[in-house]
Design an enzyme around this catalytic site. Sequence first.
Site, mmCIF file in Angstrom:
data_model
loop_
_atom_site.group_PDB
_atom_site.id
_atom_site.type_symbol
_atom_site.label_atom_id
_atom_site.label_comp_id
_atom_site.label_asym_id
_atom_site.label_seq_id
_atom_site.Cartn_x
_atom_site.Cartn_y
_atom_site.Cartn_z
ATOM 1 N N ARG A 159 -0.392 -2.689 -12.501
ATOM 2 C CA ARG A 159 -0.037 -3.247 -13.813
ATOM 3 C C ARG A 159 0.211 -2.158 -14.827
ATOM 4 N NH1 ARG A 159 -5.918 -5.108 -16.036
ATOM 5 N NH2 ARG A 159 -7.096 -3.588 -14.869
ATOM 6 N N LYS A 181 -0.473 -0.024 -19.831
ATOM 7 C CA LYS A 181 -1.350 -0.761 -18.929
ATOM 8 C C LYS A 181 -1.331 -2.223 -19.322
ATOM 9 C CE LYS A 181 -6.085 -0.888 -17.113
ATOM 10 N NZ LYS A 181 -7.424 -0.233 -17.142
ATOM 11 N N GLY A 231 -0.262 -8.399 -12.919
ATOM 12 C CA GLY A 231 0.322 -7.266 -13.632
ATOM 13 C C GLY A 231 -0.033 -7.194 -15.101
ATOM 14 N N ASP A 248 -9.740 6.024 -6.281
ATOM 15 C CA ASP A 248 -8.488 5.798 -7.018
ATOM 16 C C ASP A 248 -8.714 5.811 -8.522
ATOM 17 O OD1 ASP A 248 -9.751 3.222 -6.005
ATOM 18 O OD2 ASP A 248 -8.504 2.409 -7.600
ATOM 19 N N ASP A 308 -9.693 5.249 -16.212
ATOM 20 C CA ASP A 308 -9.797 3.821 -15.882
ATOM 21 C C ASP A 308 -11.100 3.210 -16.378
ATOM 22 O OD1 ASP A 308 -7.307 3.714 -14.813
ATOM 23 O OD2 ASP A 308 -7.924 3.756 -12.725
#
Length: 494
Positions: free
Chosen positions: A99, A118, A131, A257, A267
């Site tokens: 996304r 984002k 997304g 990730d 993140d």
Amino acid sequence: MNLTGTAITADDLPLNNSFAELPPAFYTRLMPTPLPNPYFVAASGRAAGLIGLDARELANDDFVALFTGNEVAARSQPLAAVYSGHQFGVWAGQLGDGRAILLGDIATAQGPMELQLKGAGRTPYSRMGDGRAVLRSSIREFLCSEAMAALGIPTTRALMVTGASQQVIRENIETAAVVTRMAPSFVRFGSFEHWYYRDKPEELRLLADYVIKTFYPDLMDAPNPYQALLAEVTRRTARLIGEWQAVGFMHGVMNTDNMSILGLTLDYGPFGFMEAFDANHICNHTDQGGRYSYSNQPPVGHWNCYALGNALLPLIGDVDAAQEALDVYQPEFAQQIDALLHAKLGLATAQDGDRQLLDDMFKLMQENHVDYTLFFRRLGGLQVENPEQDAPLRDQFIDRAAFDAWAQNYRARLRQENSVDAPRREAMHRTNPKYVLRNYLAQLAIEQAQNGDYGGVSKLLAVLEHPFDEQPENESYAALPPDWAATLEVSCSS
């Protein structure tokens, strides 16, 4: 203003995209998916200044359209990157920007700064996702990115948040939002794992060479640049997690990730700042096994570096050389956390017995569920020769006698180095924040925003931009959380 001193508009955003110079296998070019009638929520003046923008202009319709994905700058080459990763310790295979869409990078005096939307719509890597991001999580990421930067902790940045009335289904029906993130690079540990597990040595080498040339040019002349890359990333990761531990920050989802190849906090999902101290606290309520608890962050960081080392092994060429690079983690973390904890206690020297003093302190905090931020902030006010002035600090403890015993040892330790109250207090207040992004503060700002009032987000940002200042007019933002805050839960849902 750009590097030439002229004002930047949405139409002439000076974007490049070095990542797009990699072969097409590394990404998919695509346009963001527009949102109907987007609106401005908040912007960070400090982040805007990094790329030559005026935050006051970001509320204009053209910038709102641009940073929602409804318009695309002329020089933009939007793309979504592919990567893979281990999630909760299990290989998850291909992931990617499900996304997030990279618009490009802007040249700054400190180097390139990428801009990424984002929540900008589905990509080939969305899997079962829609997304989109929601207003709640976008505000949390925006505030925490800028709060961490103000604390001096390496992090991605957040330029602004826009919202829309479009509904998004998570645990409940929410509304969509887009947060514009900034970082020199969004390459992750999982970006390298992707090519290793696909047995694509040429792509693995191309990515490593790109990262070294663009972000670690000093390593190009090393005898083994790939070993040097692993060692430097391992060192940065160890130091970053030392910073997290010292300020009481919990990431919540330390998957490979979500680990930055530049050693940045990346993140922001179910993060949290420690309140009532519990070394085993889990800030992510979906983390049933507690893999990413506060106390597990240092070993998990090391584990993630091993995963990166495994992916780079074909380039490094020798297991012993890779192990040598990974061996920097433990001493680097130990040195970092030791230095930070000494600073938090106002100790100018390291002496025998300090480890015991620290262990006793954390044991006492654990047993009394002492608020992490308030304890260290109030500790700065302790006077060596006036224990009768300890009440603001002492009253945090259920077991006052146990605190008195520890404080007596702490005072004796301060006397060993002839510590003087006033300068020690000033130094401690420069390292122990008064204001952090407590979950309840974020929740209050989010609820205001969900009701159409975005002033609470900007006000909270203004407070968090000066975490070490007293700010007497904002004293309520430093208060203990209310009882209802104990019911707040954060998860991977966003």
